[in-house]
Write an enzyme that holds these catalytic residues in place. Sequence first.
Site, mmCIF file in Angstrom:
data_model
loop_
_atom_site.group_PDB
_atom_site.id
_atom_site.type_symbol
_atom_site.label_atom_id
_atom_site.label_comp_id
_atom_site.label_asym_id
_atom_site.label_seq_id
_atom_site.Cartn_x
_atom_site.Cartn_y
_atom_site.Cartn_z
ATOM 1 N N ALA A 11 0.563 -1.235 -0.128
ATOM 2 C CA ALA A 11 0.040 0.121 -0.029
ATOM 3 C C ALA A 11 0.794 1.318 0.049
ATOM 4 O O ALA A 11 0.379 2.612 0.126
ATOM 5 C CB ALA A 11 -0.894 -0.130 1.121
ATOM 6 N N GLU A 12 2.081 1.264 -0.053
ATOM 7 C CA GLU A 12 2.979 2.471 0.069
ATOM 8 C C GLU A 12 2.443 3.473 -0.901
ATOM 9 O O GLU A 12 2.750 4.636 -0.848
ATOM 10 C CB GLU A 12 4.474 1.995 -0.470
ATOM 11 C CG GLU A 12 5.039 1.250 0.947
ATOM 12 C CD GLU A 12 4.668 -0.242 0.896
ATOM 13 O OE1 GLU A 12 5.406 -1.136 1.688
ATOM 14 O OE2 GLU A 12 4.034 -0.794 -0.037
ATOM 15 N N VAL A 13 2.302 2.816 -2.156
ATOM 16 C CA VAL A 13 1.902 3.913 -3.240
ATOM 17 C C VAL A 13 0.862 4.934 -2.949
ATOM 18 O O VAL A 13 0.706 6.019 -3.219
ATOM 19 C CB VAL A 13 1.653 3.157 -4.785
ATOM 20 C CG1 VAL A 13 0.355 2.515 -4.510
ATOM 21 C CG2 VAL A 13 1.621 4.218 -5.691
ATOM 22 N N LEU A 42 0.514 6.254 -0.047
ATOM 23 C CA LEU A 42 0.973 7.192 0.747
ATOM 24 C C LEU A 42 2.045 7.946 0.087
ATOM 25 O O LEU A 42 2.784 8.887 0.773
ATOM 26 C CB LEU A 42 1.792 6.352 1.932
ATOM 27 C CG LEU A 42 0.803 5.481 2.654
ATOM 28 C CD1 LEU A 42 1.799 5.100 3.871
ATOM 29 C CD2 LEU A 42 -0.316 6.247 3.299
ATOM 30 N N LEU A 86 4.795 6.683 -1.377
ATOM 31 C CA LEU A 86 5.936 6.318 -0.906
ATOM 32 C C LEU A 86 6.303 5.072 -2.030
ATOM 33 O O LEU A 86 5.404 4.386 -2.817
ATOM 34 C CB LEU A 86 6.028 5.685 0.414
ATOM 35 C CG LEU A 86 5.645 6.788 1.612
ATOM 36 C CD1 LEU A 86 5.665 6.313 2.978
ATOM 37 C CD2 LEU A 86 7.055 7.708 1.361
#
Length: 254
Positions: A128-130, A132, A134
């Site tokens: 799920a970084e994208v 955020l 990131l």
Amino acid sequence: MTREGPVATLTLDRPDRRNALDPSLLAALAAAVDDASADDDVRVVVLTGAGGAFSAGADLAWMRASRDLPGERNRDDAAAMGTAFDTLDRCPKAVVARVNGPAIGGGAGLVACADVAVAVEEARFAFAEVRLGLLPASIAPYVIRAIGPGRARELFTTGRVFGAAEAATFGLVHRVVPADHFDEAVDEVARAYLACGPQAVAANKRLVRDMTSALALPDLPDRIAAARASDEGQEGTTAFLEKRPPRWSRSDGS
């Protein structure tokens, strides 16, 4: 770390935080893996989470602190973050991930470092970084090796949640079992490794790692640090901590 004969079990033990990763937990994990690697009596390492989660990914307090780190400290923090993943991946013993619940971000990265991953049917995964602003750069080499670049592109760029059955089709996990047969399935995998030559297991692991080492990039910490310091990274992390949509998010989901 607990021991039952030649099987060592390492438990991510922050159930109140859904086993979220922070520098202290990752350092403890790396140290425990090193201990197991050096113990000739250990043949199999089982990695699991306490409570109902495997690992929810990065700890909120860590995210809050890393958001404000200046230049070189930001890069050093990013480099240290990758040590636990690399240590687990280099472990010469057979590593079995006992995925007892959600494995998000870095949690899913730990799963990708295992030789065999057994997941309970209810487990959920996401990179799920994208969302955020990131990058999942610290775990990217292990995830791409496990699921391939095409699937990694889709999952890294959408950040979507997917279930254990779908994770099995990608190659992120290898067995999906109902909760009432979960421990039995993990024990079966561990016992199967005891029939294998321990030196051959280590040699085969090195073979795969050496043949896929081109996936590792020396500037991964710099990429992580740059994403953290970017406008999107700052806004995405702040929005997540404040429990609001980031500025780029649209109500229609497009």
